[in-house]
Design a protein around this motif. Structure first.
Motif, PDB file in Angstrom:
ATOM      1  N   ASP A  64       6.165  -7.361  -2.640  1.00 37.05           N
ATOM      2  CA  ASP A  64       5.631  -6.130  -1.758  1.00 37.05           C
ATOM      3  C   ASP A  64       4.225  -5.910  -2.088  1.00 37.05           C
ATOM      4  N   TYR A  67       3.346  -3.998  -5.250  1.00 39.70           N
ATOM      5  CA  TYR A  67       3.937  -2.743  -5.546  1.00 39.70           C
ATOM      6  C   TYR A  67       5.134  -3.282  -6.287  1.00 39.70           C
ATOM      7  N   VAL A 104       2.809   1.967 -10.410  1.00 45.17           N
ATOM      8  CA  VAL A 104       4.121   1.896  -9.671  1.00 45.17           C
ATOM      9  C   VAL A 104       5.068   2.159 -10.815  1.00 45.17           C
ATOM     10  N   HIS A 107       9.739   1.845 -10.181  1.00 46.46           N
ATOM     11  CA  HIS A 107      10.284   0.383 -10.155  1.00 46.46           C
ATOM     12  C   HIS A 107       9.345  -0.622 -10.796  1.00 46.46           C
ATOM     13  N   PHE A 148      13.460  -0.515   2.536  1.00 40.72           N
ATOM     14  CA  PHE A 148      13.438  -1.843   3.209  1.00 40.72           C
ATOM     15  C   PHE A 148      14.609  -2.302   3.889  1.00 40.72           C
ATOM     16  N   PHE A 167      13.722   0.192  -3.033  1.00 43.48           N
ATOM     17  CA  PHE A 167      13.076  -0.563  -2.022  1.00 43.48           C
ATOM     18  C   PHE A 167      13.731  -1.923  -2.057  1.00 43.48           C
ATOM     19  N   GLN A 171      12.585  -5.275  -6.532  1.00 46.21           N
ATOM     20  CA  GLN A 171      11.914  -3.999  -7.034  1.00 46.21           C
ATOM     21  C   GLN A 171      12.914  -2.827  -7.604  1.00 46.21           C
ATOM     22  N   ARG A 201      -3.484   6.683  -9.032  1.00 54.95           N
ATOM     23  CA  ARG A 201      -2.559   6.981  -7.952  1.00 54.95           C
ATOM     24  C   ARG A 201      -1.069   6.545  -8.409  1.00 54.95           C
ATOM     25  N   ASP A 203       2.507   5.928  -7.286  1.00 49.42           N
ATOM     26  CA  ASP A 203       3.271   5.264  -6.231  1.00 49.42           C
ATOM     27  C   ASP A 203       4.528   6.172  -6.349  1.00 49.42           C
ATOM     28  N   VAL A 204       5.188   6.573  -5.178  1.00 46.77           N
ATOM     29  CA  VAL A 204       6.399   7.084  -4.715  1.00 46.77           C
ATOM     30  C   VAL A 204       6.880   8.067  -6.136  1.00 46.77           C
ATOM     31  N   GLU A 245       1.989  10.041  -4.852  1.00 49.79           N
ATOM     32  CA  GLU A 245       2.382  10.020  -3.441  1.00 49.79           C
ATOM     33  C   GLU A 245       3.715  10.486  -3.559  1.00 49.79           C
ATOM     34  N   HIS A 319      -2.702   2.027   3.452  1.00 52.73           N
ATOM     35  CA  HIS A 319      -1.917   0.844   3.851  1.00 52.73           C
ATOM     36  C   HIS A 319      -0.674   0.766   4.247  1.00 52.73           C
ATOM     37  N   ASP A 320      -0.009   1.774   4.277  1.00 48.97           N
ATOM     38  CA  ASP A 320       1.376   1.871   4.791  1.00 48.97           C
ATOM     39  C   ASP A 320       1.478   2.457   6.377  1.00 48.97           C
ATOM     40  N   ARG A 404       3.152  -1.853   8.958  1.00 49.48           N
ATOM     41  CA  ARG A 404       2.151  -1.598   7.948  1.00 49.48           C
ATOM     42  C   ARG A 404       1.061  -2.602   8.085  1.00 49.48           C
ATOM     43  N   ARG A 408      -3.474  -3.764   7.363  1.00 46.81           N
ATOM     44  CA  ARG A 408      -3.651  -4.719   6.045  1.00 46.81           C
ATOM     45  C   ARG A 408      -4.103  -5.852   6.721  1.00 46.81           C
TER      46      ARG A 408
HETATM   47  C1  GLC Z   1       4.658   3.146  -1.629  1.00 49.05           C
HETATM   48  C2  GLC Z   1       3.381   2.048  -1.446  1.00 49.05           C
HETATM   49  C3  GLC Z   1       4.253   1.305  -0.414  1.00 49.05           C
HETATM   50  C4  GLC Z   1       5.180   0.209  -1.150  1.00 49.05           C
HETATM   51  C5  GLC Z   1       6.390   1.357  -1.672  1.00 49.05           C
HETATM   52  C6  GLC Z   1       7.249   0.600  -2.653  1.00 49.05           C
HETATM   53  O1  GLC Z   1       5.299   3.851  -0.612  1.00 49.05           O
HETATM   54  O2  GLC Z   1       2.750   2.983  -0.751  1.00 49.05           O
HETATM   55  O3  GLC Z   1       3.209   0.261  -0.074  1.00 49.05           O
HETATM   56  O4  GLC Z   1       5.874  -0.617  -0.393  1.00 49.05           O
HETATM   57  O5  GLC Z   1       5.789   2.590  -2.231  1.00 49.05           O
HETATM   58  O6  GLC Z   1       6.461   0.469  -3.854  1.00 49.05           O
END
Ligand code: GLC
Ligand code: CA
Length: 541
Positions: A64, A67, A104, A107, A148, A167, A171, A201, A203-204, A245, A319-320, A404, A408
């Motif tokens: 990913d 990520y 991240v 996960h 996903f 995800f 992950q 930053r 992530d999630v 996020e 990026h998403d 996405r 990119r």
């Molecule tokens: C966040 C990231 C994304 C990634 C997901 C899982 O939403 O911005 O790009 O795929 O988390 O880590």
């Protein structure tokens, strides 16, 4: 330059997101790298930004695009050695640019040593670092779905157990109930702080306190308790900037996340405005046109809700997400004008603006043949939807609009080969419009989107009313015009923007008679607003 030892510097800052894979390649392997980022610091300094949010550059199998981290304290060789990261931190600092890394913590990769241990046996000390449930094959603990596609549970036959993944199966979700696991993460964070990283930053981050037995992913009951511990243990320095996020954040939750006492994070990325142009209760793939009155009401709610009580981030691209000029602007005849309009509308507000690479050039969406896409989400969507019987062309339209990989494609630097991104074969195709849309052309054109962003960034530094003023929405029901004022003592700002390709009636409020034009994308403001016209006026009383 901002004094970054001071808590709260982020309230005056503008940050820039780099997706390193697609920013600048320097060794011809078709993948952007850290040396590439260093080589473009002068460009970023010219734009005027204060920090870079660097999407993940840690060691990763890249299921990913990073990520999925297999070593939180190592740089993926694809991006260069650790020395390049150290050089980037040092060189950026000299330019007044902080490096903000992308953590991240929800996960890891299934190739992380923790997971490789965890999967060995139920009594392995790392087993409990992940989320497991006993079960039989083909009968997952419940029917939760992964973001996903497919089940959120993956079966491991030799354990007779399922592990949870929100995800991709590669992950696996980390178990935040385990204090040793949490301490392990804090150690990784301290490693980077000691290297000079000035922010993170996350992530999630709203998904860490999951309770899969109760079908809870976001906003779990223990979320804010975990965040306060994280902040206490890992983000102890006054000047660190942290942004979470949080797709599930509403105004009330955002007040907790960004509490002014600094007990959690500096600010959040919330997505309420981003989700307005999708069918309610459906996924982002079910797009509907944006209703401007709804959008304005949403922005107003956040401007009021956090004023003095928290802190928001301001963004439309990352990026998403699809490219904003293709989404809410016009990427045809009015590309330049509408890109400036969107920027003016957003950068007049309170919060910390984020510019996503290429947004400052007005880069657009792309349409690729299916086999050229790389994003796991896109590929899974196509497979899943066509298997369910949806017409391939209809699925492709969704991918063109929302995929996405729109964001990119490689950064467009020049009109030369591969847009100056690489001398090799780019990992994802370059948008063919690079011959027109590129940084070199933008820098040579005083009317470019780039200089509008540069100006907006400079205005934020210069005018306290932009940073701190109170917000008042004008003409809330108007379907074409987004206009608002900001007030701070004797200082007053008016921002007016036409979201359509038609003329729009608009009267400048009397209080702004004779005001100074701070920025405009269509010459002197006149009667009404011309297509995609936008400006900012300033006056003192
Ligand atoms: C966040 C990231 C994304 C990634 C997901 C899982 O939403 O911005 O790009 O795929 O988390 O880590
Ligand atoms: Ca490279």
């Amino acid at each position: 330059m901002l004094d970054k030892t001071k808590r709260g510097w982020f309230k005056s800052a503008v940050l820039y997101q780099i997706y390193p894979k697609s920013f600048q390649d320097t060794n011809g392997d078709g993948v952007g790298d850290l040396k590439g980022v260093i080589s473009r610091l002068d460009y970023l300094q010219k734009l005027g930004i204060d920090g870079i949010w660097l999407s993940p550059v840690f060691a990763s199998p890249q299921k990913d695009n990073g990520y999925d981290i297999s070593d939180y304290c190592a740089i993926d060789p694809m991006f260069g050695p650790m020395e390049d990261m150290e050089a980037l931190i040092a060189e950026a600092k000299k330019c007044g640019i902080s490096i903000i890394m992308d953590l991240v913590l929800n996960h890891s990769s299934d190739q992380h040593p923790w997971f490789r241990e965890a999967i060995k046996s139920k009594d392995n000390p790392y087993h409990d670092y992940y989320v497991w449930r006993d079960g039989e094959p083909d009968c997952p603990p419940n029917d939760m779905r992964a973001a996903f596609g497919g089940s959120a549970w993956a079966y491991v036959p030799h354990l007779g157990q399922y592990y949870f993944h929100q995800f991709a199966p590669e992950q696996p979700d980390l178990n935040w109930e385990n204090p040793d696991m949490r301490r392990g993460l804090y150690g990784f964070i301290r490693f980077w702080v000691e290297k000079g990283v000035e922010g993170f930053r996350l992530d999630v981050i709203d998904q860490i306190a999951k309770e899969p037995d109760n079908f809870i992913t976001g906003n779990g009951p223990k979320l804010h308790e975990f965040l306060r511990e994280l902040s206490r243990e890992a983000f102890c320095e006054e000047g660190l900037v942290t942004v979470g996020e949080a797709w599930g954040a509403d105004v009330e939750r955002a007040k907790l996340y960004s509490a002014p006492d600094g007990s959690e994070l500096s600010m959040v990325f919330q997505f309420e405005h981003i989700c307005l142009d999708q069918e309610e209760g459906k996924s982002k793939w079910e797009a509907i046109p944006l209703s401007l009155p709804k959008f304005k009401a949403c922005m107003e709610r956040w401007q009021h809700g956090l004023h003095g009580k928290g802190w928001n981030s301001l963004f439309m691209d990352n990026h998403d997400l699809p490219r904003i000029v293709s989404r809410w602007g016009d990427d045809g005849a009015y590309r330049v004008k509408s890109a400036k309009m969107l920027a003016t509308m957003l950068h007049g507000m309170e919060g910390t603006p984020y510019v996503y690479q290429g947004e400052e050039l007005g880069m657009t969406n792309i349409r690729l043949p299916l086999e050229s896409y790389r994003d796991v989400e896109i590929l899974n969507l196509y497979a899943e939807r066509t298997a369910e019987g949806e017409a391939p062309e209809a699925v492709m339209e969704k991918i063109y609009a929302r995929g996405r990989d729109n964001a990119r494609t490689p950064m467009q630097w020049t009109a030369g080969e591969n847009a100056g991104f690489t001398t090799g074969e780019p990992w994802l195709p370059v948008n063919p419009n690079y011959s027109v849309i590129n940084a070199e052309a933008a820098l040579a054109d005083p009317d470019s989107v780039f200089y509008a962003y540069q100006k907006l960034i400079a205005l934020r530094k210069e005018y306290a009313v932009i940073r701190e003023g109170s917000f008042t929405l004008l003409c809330p029901e108007d379907e074409q015009v987004f206009a608002y004022t900001r007030d701070l003592g004797h200082a007053h700002l008016l921002v007016a923007a036409n979201f359509t390709a038609e003329d729009a009636p608009f009267e400048i409020p009397e209080a702004f008679a004779g005001a100074k034009v701070l920025i405009s994308n269509d010459g002197a403001p006149g009667k009404g607003l011309r297509p995609y016209e936008a400006y900012m006026l300033y006056i003192e009383d």
